[in-house]
Motif scaffolding. Structure first.
Motif, PDB file in Angstrom:
ATOM      1  N   ARG C  44      17.739 -16.131  22.044  1.00 26.00           N
ATOM      2  CA  ARG C  44      18.001 -14.914  22.783  1.00 26.00           C
ATOM      3  C   ARG C  44      18.757 -15.216  24.075  1.00 26.00           C
ATOM      4  O   ARG C  44      19.702 -14.513  24.431  1.00 26.00           O
ATOM      5  N   ASP C  54      18.988  -4.679  20.311  1.00 28.76           N
ATOM      6  CA  ASP C  54      17.938  -4.195  21.173  1.00 28.76           C
ATOM      7  C   ASP C  54      17.323  -3.008  20.470  1.00 28.76           C
ATOM      8  O   ASP C  54      17.994  -2.017  20.190  1.00 28.76           O
ATOM      9  N   HIS C  55      16.051  -3.116  20.140  1.00 29.11           N
ATOM     10  CA  HIS C  55      15.368  -1.975  19.564  1.00 29.11           C
ATOM     11  C   HIS C  55      16.014  -1.549  18.249  1.00 29.11           C
ATOM     12  O   HIS C  55      16.216  -0.370  17.993  1.00 29.11           O
ATOM     13  N   ASP C  59      10.400   1.395  15.008  1.00 26.22           N
ATOM     14  CA  ASP C  59       9.142   0.851  15.510  1.00 26.22           C
ATOM     15  C   ASP C  59       7.900   1.477  14.900  1.00 26.22           C
ATOM     16  O   ASP C  59       6.816   0.936  15.027  1.00 26.22           O
ATOM     17  N   ARG C 165      21.689  -0.120  26.208  1.00 27.12           N
ATOM     18  CA  ARG C 165      21.245  -0.909  27.345  1.00 27.12           C
ATOM     19  C   ARG C 165      22.087  -0.580  28.569  1.00 27.12           C
ATOM     20  O   ARG C 165      21.585  -0.373  29.658  1.00 27.12           O
ATOM     21  N   PHE C 306       1.970 -10.318  19.665  1.00 23.28           N
ATOM     22  CA  PHE C 306       3.177 -10.772  20.368  1.00 23.28           C
ATOM     23  C   PHE C 306       4.444 -10.482  19.554  1.00 23.28           C
ATOM     24  O   PHE C 306       5.486 -10.163  20.108  1.00 23.28           O
ATOM     25  N   PHE C 308       5.089  -8.053  17.581  1.00 24.37           N
ATOM     26  CA  PHE C 308       5.489  -6.655  17.579  1.00 24.37           C
ATOM     27  C   PHE C 308       6.411  -6.331  18.763  1.00 24.37           C
ATOM     28  O   PHE C 308       7.529  -5.869  18.546  1.00 24.37           O
ATOM     29  N   PRO C 309       5.986  -6.587  20.003  1.00 21.62           N
ATOM     30  CA  PRO C 309       6.935  -6.249  21.073  1.00 21.62           C
ATOM     31  C   PRO C 309       8.215  -7.073  21.037  1.00 21.62           C
ATOM     32  O   PRO C 309       9.299  -6.516  21.225  1.00 21.62           O
ATOM     33  N   ILE C 310       8.119  -8.386  20.777  1.00 21.75           N
ATOM     34  CA  ILE C 310       9.372  -9.141  20.921  1.00 21.75           C
ATOM     35  C   ILE C 310      10.361  -8.833  19.814  1.00 21.75           C
ATOM     36  O   ILE C 310      11.553  -8.947  20.003  1.00 21.75           O
ATOM     37  N   LEU C 313      10.459  -4.104  19.928  1.00 24.32           N
ATOM     38  CA  LEU C 313      10.603  -3.239  21.090  1.00 24.32           C
ATOM     39  C   LEU C 313      11.579  -3.763  22.132  1.00 24.32           C
ATOM     40  O   LEU C 313      12.361  -3.006  22.680  1.00 24.32           O
ATOM     41  N   LEU C 314      11.522  -5.061  22.424  1.00 23.37           N
ATOM     42  CA  LEU C 314      12.231  -5.508  23.625  1.00 23.37           C
ATOM     43  C   LEU C 314      13.677  -5.906  23.337  1.00 23.37           C
ATOM     44  O   LEU C 314      13.981  -6.413  22.300  1.00 23.37           O
TER      45      LEU C 314
ATOM     46  N   THR D  42       2.757  -0.233  25.009  1.00 20.04           N
ATOM     47  CA  THR D  42       3.909  -1.111  24.771  1.00 20.04           C
ATOM     48  C   THR D  42       5.048  -0.357  24.125  1.00 20.04           C
ATOM     49  O   THR D  42       6.207  -0.582  24.431  1.00 20.04           O
ATOM     50  N   VAL D  43       4.684   0.524  23.192  1.00 22.35           N
ATOM     51  CA  VAL D  43       5.756   1.262  22.527  1.00 22.35           C
ATOM     52  C   VAL D  43       6.354   2.271  23.489  1.00 22.35           C
ATOM     53  O   VAL D  43       7.571   2.445  23.557  1.00 22.35           O
ATOM     54  N   PRO D  46       9.099   1.271  27.033  1.00 25.76           N
ATOM     55  CA  PRO D  46      10.566   1.192  27.026  1.00 25.76           C
ATOM     56  C   PRO D  46      11.216   2.579  26.969  1.00 25.76           C
ATOM     57  O   PRO D  46      12.330   2.758  27.448  1.00 25.76           O
ATOM     58  N   HIS D  54      17.064  -5.347  32.343  1.00 27.66           N
ATOM     59  CA  HIS D  54      16.283  -5.353  31.113  1.00 27.66           C
ATOM     60  C   HIS D  54      15.168  -6.393  31.150  1.00 27.66           C
ATOM     61  O   HIS D  54      14.138  -6.224  30.507  1.00 27.66           O
ATOM     62  N   VAL D  58      11.245  -6.641  29.540  1.00 26.02           N
ATOM     63  CA  VAL D  58      10.691  -7.718  28.719  1.00 26.02           C
ATOM     64  C   VAL D  58       9.407  -8.235  29.339  1.00 26.02           C
ATOM     65  O   VAL D  58       8.390  -8.401  28.666  1.00 26.02           O
ATOM     66  N   GLY D  61       6.609  -5.764  28.902  1.00 26.64           N
ATOM     67  CA  GLY D  61       6.146  -5.747  27.526  1.00 26.64           C
ATOM     68  C   GLY D  61       5.280  -6.953  27.214  1.00 26.64           C
ATOM     69  O   GLY D  61       4.209  -6.828  26.610  1.00 26.64           O
ATOM     70  N   LEU D  62       5.728  -8.127  27.674  1.00 26.04           N
ATOM     71  CA  LEU D  62       4.945  -9.340  27.408  1.00 26.04           C
ATOM     72  C   LEU D  62       3.632  -9.302  28.157  1.00 26.04           C
ATOM     73  O   LEU D  62       2.616  -9.782  27.662  1.00 26.04           O
ATOM     74  N   ALA D  65       1.285  -7.243  26.207  1.00 29.28           N
ATOM     75  CA  ALA D  65       0.875  -8.000  25.024  1.00 29.28           C
ATOM     76  C   ALA D  65      -0.136  -9.072  25.403  1.00 29.28           C
ATOM     77  O   ALA D  65      -1.122  -9.284  24.698  1.00 29.28           O
TER      78      ALA D  65
END
Ligand code: HEA
Ligand code: HEA
Ligand code: CUA
Ligand SMILES: [Cu+2]
Lengths: 634, 286, 314, 117
Positions: C44, C54-55, C59, C165, C306, C308-310, C313-314, D42-43, D46, D54, D58, D61-62, D65
């Motif tokens: 990344r 991104d996204h 989701d 973004r 972990f 799921f978000p990375i 979402l992010l 978390t959802v 964003p 950005h 991140v 979000g982390l 988590a």
């Protein structure tokens, strides 16, 4: 009978292991859950692998000394085995560059992952460690068996990968991508073979698996899984199954060494497993974890790859294992050496605590030094300063360990039997190897020596006359434990002296060649380059020394197999050792000890002043307090 | 002395002197340790051989001399680190001389199995390269030079032989177009991985003329062993003459500071000052 | 022969063998996924600005799967408690819920995978870009001949991965303005000469599309159809691991995680249906086994928390 | 509190124990809801908050988590009351993982290279 006593001493019927009925041959020697049998299985596989690695090395050394001359005796055989002249590996008995590279990669891999680690950690760890802590077996005997039976397929895949079209992996034992990812692409004959059974796509897919590099990766995944199972087992055993009274500081140093090693394997190997999976994805699923976009290979830009990956990522993940791995090789050998030295100097080890804490420090530090293999990748000043510092710091525990072992000799009454010869030869040999690691640790001068024969010399001094000697010492030392017979002393010495001399003749000139600018992995041994001219003649010396060293192994192999049947019969404790491994009945039954074991003292109570014999086993009860002993004597 | 004993290659670069000194110092340190320990070791195994020492001493060594020695080892290593290792490396990677004046900049592109060297030419700016332009043929196409880039017009691309003038800092941007190689010149005491997708600068100042071997110091496939380049360090005049002979003919006015060499426009303009400076004209052109 | 402390805790360490064993195993698992996470970080960071999708994943399935795994984590720990409470009925109920959760998770996962494998993307040639390609078009192939692909393009195109973004960096008012005009409302626009609008519309039949429309995630019931000229394509493929670095790491991580789910479920099923006799013969031992298997299951959940978000979402 | 759980001697549960265990069941459901809320956060985050950079998204979000993960560790995996030995194992693996992450990331930043051809 002892088995029966051991089993009868408890009455938990929910338990699954029933050793009452006599075991069949298969479950006794093949699918055994007994840690001793598994240890021997590992030992034999590992010794055979060492032999394999040795033979590969001799083929390479022939090519290095006599580039372009056909290989004597086996040239034609190799040519046929590797697919004939159109296989492109050996042509007219002459080794081709690809075959040299394959031998180099496989020599490194096999020596490290199939030879030294399985022998030091898995075989000695399995056989000796539970005995030394007074445990009836490993904590998870079936897991132990599973570990061996995952190791063996890995080993077989590794060796057999020589036979697939295109030959074995040829990108070095480090398998740097993109070389490794682009090498060994699906081979014509393999595709042809599989298209008999499968669709074109299927055949292509199978061919992307059945080639040297993919098989290397698959074998590595097996080996890593096996060593993970093994290391969990070892740690749990050491922590949980120590006999009564076996406190941490009463454990023999060998147990500590194996414990630290197990942690290294446990935590350092998984990232390589992840990396292996990723490289396999690169090869099979056409991802590009380790490849940037726009590679131009074989006359075309590789458009089928997305790019976006980084070659450095592989190197980080590889060396994150790679450096701890060298201590995985080293520590069991140091442990063996310590045991043998304590036993044969007839005195306690000097600085037991510094040995233990030194090893723990070594283990911890080894996780944060890996990038010293990557100075040349364009590392900035800050990060390289960090890694140079940690690398220099990590040499301190090594100095402490080596110094403690050296000082242990002082004041002893040294018996120069074969195991002891190998053990003490380890010290200066490892010293040379370790000391030559120091200039490599500094990036600025390391950049001169990087990838040269100096590096080869450095690490072979640590692994060959270092670790291998330690392992030889272990084989000679524990042989009577396994077989009840000693190996022949004369043959042992006939093995030791020529091996010692040849080792030095092989590896010392490498420092000269390296300083003169000769680099490793050169198929023609440097003949292309003018700068190697002044030192090229050493190649011939080294090669012949290697051949003579092979002859010097014959007494060992002979000794190893014949002593099994007609070696000198000895009692349970031929070396008059103190540790628990020598206090079991012979042959040690499944379950090891005849009854519950209690430990009363530290591991190395040799020549205790006032004792009646010059060794006091750990489990010998203190019937009479020491003061009284003295009175009795007086 | 130890270096020579080990038959080190003769140094040919400015910073190499420091490297050699450091190597020498490190080896002396190792030698002292090794001799010290070995003497102790040999004496011990002689003296405490079972024949001479039938009864072992339970306590062994009682003093703490070894701790003192270990502390000295730590101190010396600290000196080696702080005094030599850090500054030397920092100089190598951070003190890259500014491009332009008095500096030759070359882009080395490794391939299986050989080297391309891309010179910026008269304008001092390397033309854009892109893998998608790679095609067989002359070196320029081989490195994927974008012919539509105005900066590319005067660029020189050579195969195998890299030329550089003596006493001039040379910056080599090292990269690769396929797998990882390594640009190593033992005589210059430099070594740098050529990693595809990355471009890493190294620099050195040659102090001797002559031909030196460029070694590929990273396994890169079947031809790795013979992937040899030549680093030809020439006098400034020679280098300049060569550069001129390579430059494309352009109907442009001769620059004022150019030497009287009418047929082609000068690529390089020597300004002999203390024998160390050569100007690669970067102010005009483009 | 009996291995000590197989069932009982060793007094000085306070644990039984398998418990220490599973924690060590988890430690190694942390490093295994750690290797992949650090690969994620590396890829990344190394991706050229804006090129990291991104996204890009939908989701909702990920969200549902997270909830499912959390629920299964609760039920597995409850089943352990019910072993302690000597309540076989409830133990089994909880265990079966856990297994059903595992099945659901895998079902949703394969639904997602399947969607990806049928999703098409092409990188169009552009020699002015360093990587050799410029615009990307993604969508579903609804027809093909030797000159072109007929692609029903997604409403949200990779170009928007970046612009979304960029958009966030603008002032709210600007954002509002822009979002009213963005591709999601008006359908995608391409500049590349190789992508030719046909003016046709195509109504996707996939379940995914229907759900998205139903919940308002997708504003277009129909997608614009484009001709994508083959000779102008730099590279094209389905959304397989090879599509780009993102999908490579996405499939590797979730694939490895899915293998863990399957492995864990097999073990739990073994305890639930085959080894359950032990509940009545040696409940302490059985409880240990459930505890250990449960620890593994929680770890699987943990990894997903972990992932799921990375990845989504992010 | 869950110390009792792992300590339960086999074969006997007195009323006291049972009470404890039943209290656990309640805790687990509370944690369950906390985790669900965390997931929704978390959802949602964003969509709701767009940071200038950005990177902050991140990090946030982390962070969520990690919070969720620690709930799982502490309560479901009983790490709120575990043996010292287990903590040591965790410390070790965290040491390993952190050195892997931090150092590779650092090495990435500190390379003297440019990512152009
Ligand atoms: C068992 C194996 C082992 C061990 C223990 C070591 C130990 C060390 N290694 Fe080595 N190393 C390897 C195996 C090993 N290495 C391998 C296999 C490679 C190459 C991989 C490849 O590229 O293929 C390598 C490569 C390698 C490199 C990279 C070189 C390069 O590619 O450019 C570096 C750089 O820092 C290095 C450093 C060190 C250091 C500082 C130690 C220190 O730990 C050493 C500390 C020890 C001492 C300092 C000795 C102290 C002793 C005394 C002071 C007393 C002397 C005693 C007597 C005379 C009796 N090693
Ligand atoms: C543990 C690791 C290990 C060991 C022990 C050895 C042992 C030896 N190695 Fe190796 N070597 C490597 C690891 C090792 N090597 C690695 C990692 C590389 C780099 C590969 C790469 O480039 O990728 C390498 C590369 C390498 C090269 C460089 C190749 C090149 O760069 O082109 C050379 C050259 O001489 C060489 C030589 C030797 C020699 C002469 C030995 C001798 O010391 C051999 C000694 C062996 C024994 C003494 C074994 C004896 C055992 C038996 C005989 C078994 C008996 C059997 C029974 C009783 C059943 N090795
Ligand atoms: Cu190029 Cu080796
Ligand atoms: Cu190392």
């Amino acid at each position: 009978m002892q088995e029966a006593t051991a089993t009868a001493s408890h009455g938990d019927h929910s338990h699954d292991h029933h050793d009452h009925e006599p075991l069949s041959f298969w479950s006794k020697y093949v699918f055994s859950t007994d840690h001793k049998v598994i240890g021997i299985q590992y030992a034999i596989t590992a010794l055979l692998s060492l032999m394999g690695g040795f033979i590969m090395m001799m083929l390479m050394r022939w090519q290095l000394a006599y580039p372009g001359e056909s290989i004597p005796f086996v040239g034609n055989l190799l040519e046929n085995v590797t697919g004939g002249a159109q296989g492109g590996m050996v042509v007219n008995g002459v080794m081709q560059p690809q075959f040299y590279n394959a031998l180099g990669a496989m020599h490194g891999t096999i020596m490290v992952f199939l030879g030294v680690v399985p022998l030091g950690f898995a075989a000695f760890g399995n056989y000796v460690m539970p005995l030394q802590i007074g445990a009836p077996d490993m904590a998870f005997p079936r897991l132990n068996m599973a570990s061996f039976w995952t190791f063996l397929p890995g080993a077989l895949i590794m060796f057999l990968s020589f036979l697939v079209p295109g030959g074995a992996a040829k990108s070095g034992w480090t398998s740097y991508s993109p070389l490794a990812a682009t090498a060994d692409q699906p081979q014509g004959p393999t595709i042809e073979f599989f298209s008999k059974f499968l669709s074109d796509e299927g055949a292509l897919f199978m061919a992307s698996i059945f080639n040297g590099q993919s098989l290397w990766l698959i074998a590595m995944v097996f080996l890593i899984s096996s060593s993970l199972l093994g290391s969990v087992n070892v740690i749990v055993t050491t922590v949980q199954l120590r006999a009564k009274g076996m406190s941490w500081m009463r454990m023999p140093y060998f147990v500590w060494a194996i414990l630290v090693t197990a942690f290294l394997l446990l935590l350092a190997f998984p990232p390589l497993e992840a990396a292996g999976i990723m490289q396999l994805m690169d090869r099979v699923a056409h991802t590009s974890f380790f490849m940037p976009a726009g590679l131009y290979v074989g006359g075309e830009v590789l458009n089928s790859y997305a790019g976006g990956g980084s070659p450095l990522l592989w190197q980080h993940l590889f060396w994150f294992l790679g450096h701890p791995e060298v201590y995985v090789m080293l520590l069991p050998a140091v442990g063996i050496v310590a045991e043998v030295i304590a036993c044969n100097t007839r005195k306690p080890l000097w600085g037991y605590k510094s040995l233990v804490f030194g090893s723990i420090a070594l283990g911890l530090l080894s996780f944060i030094v890996w990038a010293h293999h990557m100075y040349m990748t364009g590392m900035g000043a800050k990060v390289s300063a960090f890694f140079q510092t940690t690398t220099t710091i990590i040499s301190i525990p090594s100095v402490i360990i080596l110094t403690a072992l050296l000082i242990s000799l002082w004041g002893g009454s040294i018996r120069f039997n074969t195991p002891m010869l190998f053990a003490i030869a380890f010290l200066p040999m490892f010293g040379i190897g370790g000391l030559t690691g120091i200039p490599l640790a500094f990036s600025s001068i390391g950049s001169y020596l990087h990838d040269s024969y100096y590096v080869i010399g450095h690490f072979h001094y640590v692994v060959a006359p270092g670790v291998i000697f330690g392992l030889f010492a272990g084989v000679y030392h524990w042989y009577p434990k396994v077989t009840g017979r000693k190996m022949n002393e004369f043959l042992g010495k006939l093995h030791f002296w020529p091996t010692l001399i040849c080792m030095n003749l092989i590896f010392a000139p490498m420092f000269i060649q390296g300083m003169a600018g000769m680099h490793r992995r050169w198929y023609d041994g440097g003949a292309t380059y003018e700068l190697s001219e002044p030192v090229l003649h050493w190649n011939i010396v080294m090669t012949w020394a290697a051949f003579i060293m092979f002859v010097a192994q014959i007494p060992f192999i002979w000794n190893f197999f014949t002593a099994w049947f007609n070696g000198q019969k000895v009692g349970t404790n031929p070396w008059n050792a103190t540790t628990l491994d020598w206090q079991t009945p012979f042959p040690a039954p499944h379950g090891n000890f005849a009854g519950p074991v209690t430990v009363y003292r530290g591991p190395y109570e040799y020549s205790v002043p006032g004792a009646d014999k010059d060794y006091t086993p750990q489990n010998e009860p203190d019937v009479i307090p020491e003061k009284e002993t003295k009175e009795v004597k007086a | 002395m130890l270096n020579n004993l080990l038959q080190i290659t003769q140094n040919a670069s400015e910073h190499g002197t420091q490297i050699d000194f450091f190597l020498e110092a490190a080896h002396w340190f190792m030698l002292v340790l090794f001799v010290g320990w070995t003497t102790f070791f040999l004496y011990t195994i002689y003296r405490f051989w079972q024949r001479r020492s039938p009864k072992a001493d339970y306590n062994g060594v009682q003093n703490h001399a070894s701790s003192h020695i270990e502390i000295y080892v730590i101190l010396i290593e600290a000196v080696l680190l702080l005094g030599f290792a850090f500054p030397l490396w920092a100089k190598q990677v951070n003190k890259i001389p500014p491009e332009g004046e008095n500096v030759l900049k070359v882009h080395a592109i490794a391939y299986q199995f050989g080297w391309f060297f891309h010179y910026p030419g008269e304008d001092g700016v390397l033309g854009r390269k892109n893998p998608i332009f790679i095609s067989g043929g002359d070196p320029k196409s081989q490195v994927g030079l974008d012919r539509s880039d105005p900066f590319a017009a005067d660029d020189i691309v050579t195969l195998t032989v890299m030329r550089a003038p003596v006493n001039t800092p040379v910056i080599v941007d090292v990269t690769s177009r396929d797998v990882i190689h390594n640009y190593a010149v033992a005589h210059m005491r430099v070594s740098q991985d050529a990693i595809p997708g990355m471009r890493v600068p190294i620099w050195f100042t040659p102090i001797r003329t002559g031909e030196f071997e460029i070694i590929c110091a990273q396994l890169c496939g079947a031809g790795h062993y013979s992937m040899k380049g030549i680093l030809n360090i020439q006098t400034q005049a020679e280098f300049q003459a060569w550069a001129e002979s390579q430059a494309p003919k352009k109907p442009q006015a001769v620059e004022p500071e150019a030497p009287a060499d009418p047929p082609t426009e000068p690529e390089v303009t020597p300004v002999e000052a203390e024998g160390s400076a050569v100007a690669i004209s970067s102010t005009s052109g483009s | 022969m009996q291995i000590p402390y197989e069932v009982e805790e060793r007094p000085d360490t306070g644990v039984y063998n398998a418990k220490l064993g599973i924690w060590l195993f988890l430690a190694s698992e942390i490093m295994l996924f750690g290797g992949l996470f650090s690969a994620y970080i590396f890829l990344r960071l190394g991706a050229p600005e804006g090129s990291w999708p991104d996204h890009v994943l939908w989701d909702l399935p990920g969200l549902i799967n997270t909830a499912i795994l959390i629920l299964s984590s609760v039920t597995v720990v409850l089943s352990y408690i019910y072993v302690k409470l000597n309540n076989f009925m409830m133990f089994r109920v909880c265990m079966i819920i856990t297994l059903v959760c595992a099945g659901l998770f895998m079902g949703i996962k394969s639904f997602e995978y399947n969607g990806k494998f049928h999703h098409f993307g092409a990188f169009m040639k552009d020699t002015s870009k360093p990587q050799g390609y410029g615009e990307q078009i993604t969508g579903h192939v609804i027809g093909e001949n030797e000159d072109f692909f007929l692609v029903a393009a997604d409403s949200r195109q990779p170009i928007d991965w970046l612009s979304a973004r960029e958009l966030k960096k603008q002032s709210p008012a600007h954002q509002k303005l822009a979002s009213e005009h963005d591709a999601v409302h008006h359908g995608p626009v391409f500049n590349h000469p190789g992508i030719i609008p046909t003016g046709d519309k195509y109504k996707p039949k996939s379940l995914e599309h229907k759900i998205k429309v139903a919940i308002g995630k997708e504003k277009h019931k129909e997608h614009d159809v484009f001709k994508v000229m083959k000779d102008q394509i730099f590279r094209h493929s389905m959304f397989t691991p090879g599509y780009n670095a993102y999908f490579a790491i996405y499939f590797t991580m979730t694939g490895l995680h899915a293998l863990h789910v399957i492995g864990g479920a097999v073990v739990l099923a073994y305890f639930c249906f085959i080894d359950h006799k032990r509940f009545f013969t040696n409940r302490k031992h059985f409880g240990n086994r459930i505890e250990v298997a449960g620890l593994f299951w929680h770890f699987v959940d943990l990894v997903w928390i972990f992932l799921f978000p990375i990845l989504y979402l992010l | 509190m869950s110390q009792d759980v792992s300590h339960t001697e086999h074969g006997h549960e007195d009323a006291h124990e049972i009470e404890h265990l039943q209290a656990h069941i309640k805790t687990y459901w509370i944690i369950f809801w906390a985790l669900i809320v965390g997931t929704i956060l978390t959802v949602g985050v964003p969509y709701l908050i767009h940071f200038e950079n950005h990177v902050y998204n991140v990090i946030l979000g982390l962070a969520i988590a990690t919070a969720k993960a620690s709930l799982v560790c502490l309560f479901f995996m009983h790490l709120n009351a575990e043996k010292k030995l287990i903590y040591w194992m965790i410390v070790l693996s965290v040491f390993g993982a952190i050195s892997l992450f931090i150092l590779t990331a650092l090495a990435y930043w500190d390379h003297t290279l440019s990512y152009e051809w």
